[in-house]
Every structure is written in C-alpha cells, then in structure tokens.
Design a protein around this motif. Sequence first.
Motif, PDB file in Angstrom:
ATOM      1  N   ILE A 186      74.713 -22.274  60.995  1.00  0.00           N
ATOM      2  CA  ILE A 186      74.129 -23.490  60.419  1.00  0.00           C
ATOM      3  C   ILE A 186      72.667 -23.636  60.850  1.00  0.00           C
ATOM      4  N   LEU A 187      72.368 -23.336  62.099  1.00  0.00           N
ATOM      5  CA  LEU A 187      70.986 -23.434  62.577  1.00  0.00           C
ATOM      6  C   LEU A 187      70.082 -22.438  61.854  1.00  0.00           C
ATOM      7  N   LEU A 188      70.536 -21.197  61.731  1.00  0.00           N
ATOM      8  CA  LEU A 188      69.730 -20.182  61.051  1.00  0.00           C
ATOM      9  C   LEU A 188      69.601 -20.488  59.557  1.00  0.00           C
ATOM     10  N   LEU A 189      70.659 -21.014  58.971  1.00  0.00           N
ATOM     11  CA  LEU A 189      70.607 -21.378  57.554  1.00  0.00           C
ATOM     12  C   LEU A 189      69.571 -22.473  57.310  1.00  0.00           C
ATOM     13  N   ALA A 190      69.536 -23.456  58.222  1.00  0.00           N
ATOM     14  CA  ALA A 190      68.531 -24.516  58.089  1.00  0.00           C
ATOM     15  C   ALA A 190      67.122 -23.942  58.173  1.00  0.00           C
ATOM     16  N   GLY A 191      66.922 -22.964  59.064  1.00  0.00           N
ATOM     17  CA  GLY A 191      65.612 -22.331  59.159  1.00  0.00           C
ATOM     18  C   GLY A 191      65.259 -21.548  57.911  1.00  0.00           C
ATOM     19  N   MET A 192      66.225 -20.820  57.336  1.00  0.00           N
ATOM     20  CA  MET A 192      65.955 -20.036  56.124  1.00  0.00           C
ATOM     21  C   MET A 192      65.658 -20.928  54.926  1.00  0.00           C
ATOM     22  N   LEU A 193      66.376 -22.038  54.808  1.00  0.00           N
ATOM     23  CA  LEU A 193      66.143 -22.953  53.690  1.00  0.00           C
ATOM     24  C   LEU A 193      64.794 -23.649  53.794  1.00  0.00           C
ATOM     25  N   ILE A 225      63.438 -20.505  65.420  1.00  0.00           N
ATOM     26  CA  ILE A 225      64.861 -20.827  65.470  1.00  0.00           C
ATOM     27  C   ILE A 225      65.616 -19.806  66.309  1.00  0.00           C
ATOM     28  N   LEU A 226      65.250 -18.534  66.178  1.00  0.00           N
ATOM     29  CA  LEU A 226      65.915 -17.492  66.954  1.00  0.00           C
ATOM     30  C   LEU A 226      65.677 -17.676  68.444  1.00  0.00           C
ATOM     31  N   ILE A 227      64.448 -18.058  68.815  1.00  0.00           N
ATOM     32  CA  ILE A 227      64.148 -18.320  70.226  1.00  0.00           C
ATOM     33  C   ILE A 227      65.010 -19.458  70.746  1.00  0.00           C
ATOM     34  N   TYR A 228      65.112 -20.528  69.952  1.00  0.00           N
ATOM     35  CA  TYR A 228      65.931 -21.679  70.351  1.00  0.00           C
ATOM     36  C   TYR A 228      67.400 -21.268  70.520  1.00  0.00           C
ATOM     37  N   VAL A 229      67.926 -20.495  69.565  1.00  0.00           N
ATOM     38  CA  VAL A 229      69.323 -20.067  69.622  1.00  0.00           C
ATOM     39  C   VAL A 229      69.562 -19.183  70.840  1.00  0.00           C
ATOM     40  N   MET A 230      68.659 -18.237  71.104  1.00  0.00           N
ATOM     41  CA  MET A 230      68.840 -17.320  72.222  1.00  0.00           C
ATOM     42  C   MET A 230      68.790 -18.042  73.563  1.00  0.00           C
ATOM     43  N   ILE A 231      67.837 -18.963  73.725  1.00  0.00           N
ATOM     44  CA  ILE A 231      67.697 -19.662  75.004  1.00  0.00           C
ATOM     45  C   ILE A 231      68.874 -20.603  75.244  1.00  0.00           C
ATOM     46  N   THR A 232      69.262 -21.372  74.220  1.00  0.00           N
ATOM     47  CA  THR A 232      70.398 -22.285  74.396  1.00  0.00           C
ATOM     48  C   THR A 232      71.700 -21.518  74.616  1.00  0.00           C
ATOM     49  N   SER A 233      71.851 -20.379  73.920  1.00  0.00           N
ATOM     50  CA  SER A 233      73.049 -19.558  74.127  1.00  0.00           C
ATOM     51  C   SER A 233      73.054 -18.949  75.525  1.00  0.00           C
ATOM     52  N   ILE A 294      61.670 -15.306  80.239  1.00  0.00           N
ATOM     53  CA  ILE A 294      61.563 -13.924  79.760  1.00  0.00           C
ATOM     54  C   ILE A 294      61.884 -13.857  78.267  1.00  0.00           C
ATOM     55  N   VAL A 295      62.968 -14.518  77.857  1.00  0.00           N
ATOM     56  CA  VAL A 295      63.341 -14.529  76.436  1.00  0.00           C
ATOM     57  C   VAL A 295      62.237 -15.170  75.611  1.00  0.00           C
ATOM     58  N   PHE A 296      61.687 -16.268  76.092  1.00  0.00           N
ATOM     59  CA  PHE A 296      60.634 -16.976  75.354  1.00  0.00           C
ATOM     60  C   PHE A 296      59.386 -16.117  75.221  1.00  0.00           C
ATOM     61  N   ARG A 297      58.962 -15.499  76.313  1.00  0.00           N
ATOM     62  CA  ARG A 297      57.750 -14.685  76.282  1.00  0.00           C
ATOM     63  C   ARG A 297      57.942 -13.423  75.440  1.00  0.00           C
ATOM     64  N   PHE A 298      59.133 -12.846  75.505  1.00  0.00           N
ATOM     65  CA  PHE A 298      59.416 -11.630  74.740  1.00  0.00           C
ATOM     66  C   PHE A 298      59.395 -11.907  73.241  1.00  0.00           C
ATOM     67  N   ASN A 299      59.886 -13.075  72.848  1.00  0.00           N
ATOM     68  CA  ASN A 299      59.962 -13.406  71.416  1.00  0.00           C
ATOM     69  C   ASN A 299      58.701 -14.065  70.880  1.00  0.00           C
ATOM     70  N   THR A 300      57.739 -14.380  71.742  1.00  0.00           N
ATOM     71  CA  THR A 300      56.498 -15.001  71.266  1.00  0.00           C
ATOM     72  C   THR A 300      55.310 -14.067  71.394  1.00  0.00           C
ATOM     73  N   LYS A 301      55.576 -12.776  71.644  1.00  0.00           N
ATOM     74  CA  LYS A 301      54.484 -11.816  71.698  1.00  0.00           C
ATOM     75  C   LYS A 301      53.835 -11.697  70.323  1.00  0.00           C
ATOM     76  N   LYS A 302      52.519 -11.557  70.302  1.00  0.00           N
ATOM     77  CA  LYS A 302      51.816 -11.375  69.052  1.00  0.00           C
ATOM     78  C   LYS A 302      52.055  -9.968  68.513  1.00  0.00           C
ATOM     79  N   ASP A 303      52.327  -9.904  67.191  1.00  0.00           N
ATOM     80  CA  ASP A 303      52.568  -8.599  66.559  1.00  0.00           C
ATOM     81  C   ASP A 303      51.252  -7.809  66.527  1.00  0.00           C
TER      82      ASP A 303
END
Length: 303
Positions: A186-193, A225-233, A294-303
């Motif tokens: 549901i969280l990912l679906l809300a982000g995709m929509l 959304i993925l960062i939020y899901v990973m950290i809360t999980s 670590i999760v936050f910094r890993f997922n917020t690296k600039k491409d």
Amino acid sequence: MNSKSKNIVKYNRWGYIFLIPFVVVFIIFQLVPLVTTIYNSFFEHYFAMGGIKEVGPKYIGFENFKTIFTKGDIMVYFKNTMIMWVLGFIPQILVAILLAYWFADPSLKIKGRAFFQSVIYMPNLIMASAFAMLFFSLFALTGPINGMAKGLGLIKESYDFMANTGWTRGIIAFINFLMWFGNTTILLLAGMLGIDTSLYEAAEVDGATSSQVFFKITLPLLRPILIYVMITSLIGGLQMFDVPQIFTNGSGGPARTTMTLIMYLNKNLFSKNYGIGGAISVVMFLITGVLSMIVFRFNTKKD
C-alpha cells in the motif's frame, strides 16, 4: 509592528498551543524513560534470592556494557535478529514492489483492484501472537503439516520442525513477511500513484520498454518511499519479539538460534536486572541509529 505582523504572531501562538499535548506525552512516555534507561545502565541494580533481596543501585560505570559483550552473547542475538529480519524483508519488498506495480499500471485493467488491495492488507490487522500460535499449531508434532506429510507418504514419523534452526528461522521470517507485505504494498502503491503520468507518456513516445520505464523512472522516484519502508522495517525487525517468543515458547530454540535482542532484554527485565537491561537498551538504541543512518546514506547517494 503593524496589524498584519500581529496576526501572524497570534497564528503562530496557536500552533505552539496545539503542540503542547504531543510535547507533554513525548516527555512523559518517551524522553523520561529514555533518560532513566541510560542512567540505569551505569548502575548495578538487581534483585537476588528470587526477588527478595535488592542489590544496589551502585554506580559501576561501563561494567554492565562489558558484561553483555563478554558474557551475554549480545552479538549472537543481534545476528539471529538480523538473519530473521533479512529472510522476511527481502521477499516482502520484492513482492510488494511487484504487486504495487501491477495495481498502479492502468494498462493491465485488473478487475476488483480495490478488493485485492484490501485483502492483502488484512494480515496486518491480525495480532502477531495469533499468527505465531497458528503456525505453532500447524507445524507441531501432531499438527496438520506432519499429518498431511505422513498421509502422502513423504515421511514415516512426525518431523520436529522446532528442533531445526533453518525451519524455525524460516517460519518466523515467513510470518513476518505475511504480516507486513500488504502494508508495504500500500505504501509503495501510494508512491507510484503520485508519480506524474506525463513522464510515462514521454517515455512511451520515446520508445522505452516497460523494464526501462520501471528501472529509470519508477524506482528512482520511489526512493523516498523505499527509504522510509527500509528504515521502519529495520527498526521493527530489531524490535522483533512476539512472534519468536510465542513460536518458541520463550526459549529462543533450538539452542537459542532464534533468540532476539528484545527477548534477551525481556529476560533480564523479567528477572529485575535493571542495570543489564538498561545497558542492552542503550546498545540497541545505538545499533538502530547507526544502521538507520547507513540505510539512509546508502539510499540518498547521488547517481
């Protein structure tokens, strides 16, 4: 000060007034217990002789922390916790992304979409203890799983799933997956929509394939959304307690291979060892903070 600025000040004042209930609850139920826990971690304070004799509180510095690292096997319980979290989270995030992508794709024209979205979320509404008791009954020596296996001729005698580390960890991980994949979907679906459809239209005009659209548009824009899901999980995984506690009857078996950090903390608090319990809580707080960063910094690296 003109009348306009006065109105702004009054408006801000009401904002602070509405924040008072939250601040009061936060201080009483979170900040004070946190400070008290950190304070207790530096003291020797427990009850001996079956809870009759109180020892302490006596200041001993970092001795409690030395004890849990040298004698308490805290790193073993941390490894157990992370293994069961990873085993449950990887299929959870993969299935959630796939389902969310299907539900968000208008070209698929899935009938009864709202019904299926409600159904996959329903396991999240069931208590973890109920799930644990259900699977404990299913995989018991006299349970239906052993009964069906013997009926099909797969085994001759009942197999003790709770005596096997792989099976026990796998079942606990599967319970956590079953409980939380709907919420993640549901969280990912809300982000995709929430993604601008013009981006998909432009990609279609440019001749992008569905896989290119998914990996080049959908996933990058889903990163918050993925960062939020990973950290809360991750935080929920480190606090894993009720499922392994009930499924293993509090033993963390076999041979403590499913004993989690919270189960270890609960045993010390149950025996009223407040010093060791405080030290374990502080270590868990630090571990949670470091891993989340670590999760936050890993997922917020600039491409």
